[in-house]
Design an enzyme around this catalytic site. Sequence first.
Site, PDB file in Angstrom:
ATOM      1  N   CYS A 312      -5.896   3.287  -2.747  1.00 62.64           N
ATOM      2  CA  CYS A 312      -6.352   4.114  -1.619  1.00 62.64           C
ATOM      3  C   CYS A 312      -5.322   5.196  -1.303  1.00 62.64           C
ATOM      4  O   CYS A 312      -4.189   4.899  -0.901  1.00 62.64           O
ATOM      5  CB  CYS A 312      -6.620   3.234  -0.421  1.00 62.64           C
ATOM      6  N   CYS A 315      -4.361   5.436   2.380  1.00 60.01           N
ATOM      7  CA  CYS A 315      -3.519   4.270   2.725  1.00 60.01           C
ATOM      8  C   CYS A 315      -2.045   4.556   2.429  1.00 60.01           C
ATOM      9  O   CYS A 315      -1.157   4.173   3.186  1.00 60.01           O
ATOM     10  CB  CYS A 315      -3.990   3.036   1.950  1.00 60.01           C
TER      11      CYS A 315
END
Length: 386
Positions: A312, A315
Amino acid sequence: MDNEKIQDLKQFVELCKTNPSILQNPSLSFFKNVLESLGARVPPSVKSEKGGGEHSDELDEDIIESDVELDNTDTVEPDNDPPQKMGDYSGEVTEENRDAAQASKAKALDAISEGKLNEAINHLTEAILLNPNSAILYATRGSVFNKLKKPNAAIRDADAALKINSDSAKAYKVRGMARAMLGLWKEAASDLHVASTIDFDEEIAEILKKVEPNARKIEEHCRKYERLRQEKKQRKIERERQRRQAEAKAAYEKDEKKEQQSQHKASDPDSASVLNGGKIIGIHSVSELETKLNVASRASRLAILYFTATWCGPCRFISPVFTSLAEKYPKAAFLKADIDEARDAASRWNVSSVPAFFFIKNGKEVDRVVGADKNLLEKKIVQYAG
């Protein structure tokens, strides 16, 4: 008082320290009276108990109160007369004065043979004033003082003779006999042995027969006391060693117990310490997550559950922010779980996209943030963490 007399006094004081019972000697009653008049306590004479047995931890005074049985039959009360006249050592003696001194000495010897001891003292004093550098004159007068039972005067004359001639056998003999009269047995034995070494005579041998046994008893008593003192010192050292050892052991055991309690507390899943305030707590399973949330609930602390994934991109942006917020708000519990590792936890919380942040208080979800909005994330933390 000259230095030699001061040294003699120091030796006598040391003797009194090691064997205070010597002050019970009648010949030293004057000194004992002086000490008591100044408020001192003179230990009473207590005879030594026979037999063995363990030594108790009494004070040193109690150890040395055992008396020494001495033969004091010929001791006398010390004479306290004013010091006799002494000559001036610094002056030169003329031949005329030397001859006159010899004449006075001859008169003194005649007076001694007739038993006129005081008259002999007067003649010898006259001889000394005429020839103050003659050691034999002082020693001879000292011997007469001994006959008159005036040991202190005899000692003064013997000291004067030894200043002039340090090898005067007669001076050592006179002083040894005088000290024996005062009950100073060790000192008397020392002087008489020196006199005998320089010039042996039968009279010295006879006196030593009485002096030496008393001197040996005192020496044995001193050795015994020293042994008892050393034993007591060693017992004290051993007790101190044991005390320190016990204290060290107690301190060690206390630290061990404290460490064990600390480790137990740290390993206790129900302890609030597992929330690790100020740091991120990794979550690897749903059971581990439930444990941490229960602890946070009991501690009334806000828990922020962050779901992330290695693949991600947002993230990777928000993760450092989450770490810094954990440091900034240590009273909240910051939990982090990877959805690919802790699949059961992600399923339990119905995570459909990452990053996702769940705000949990008292075991219940109160809010959530989905996405990498750092401002909104901090705003929610401030709102719910108080």
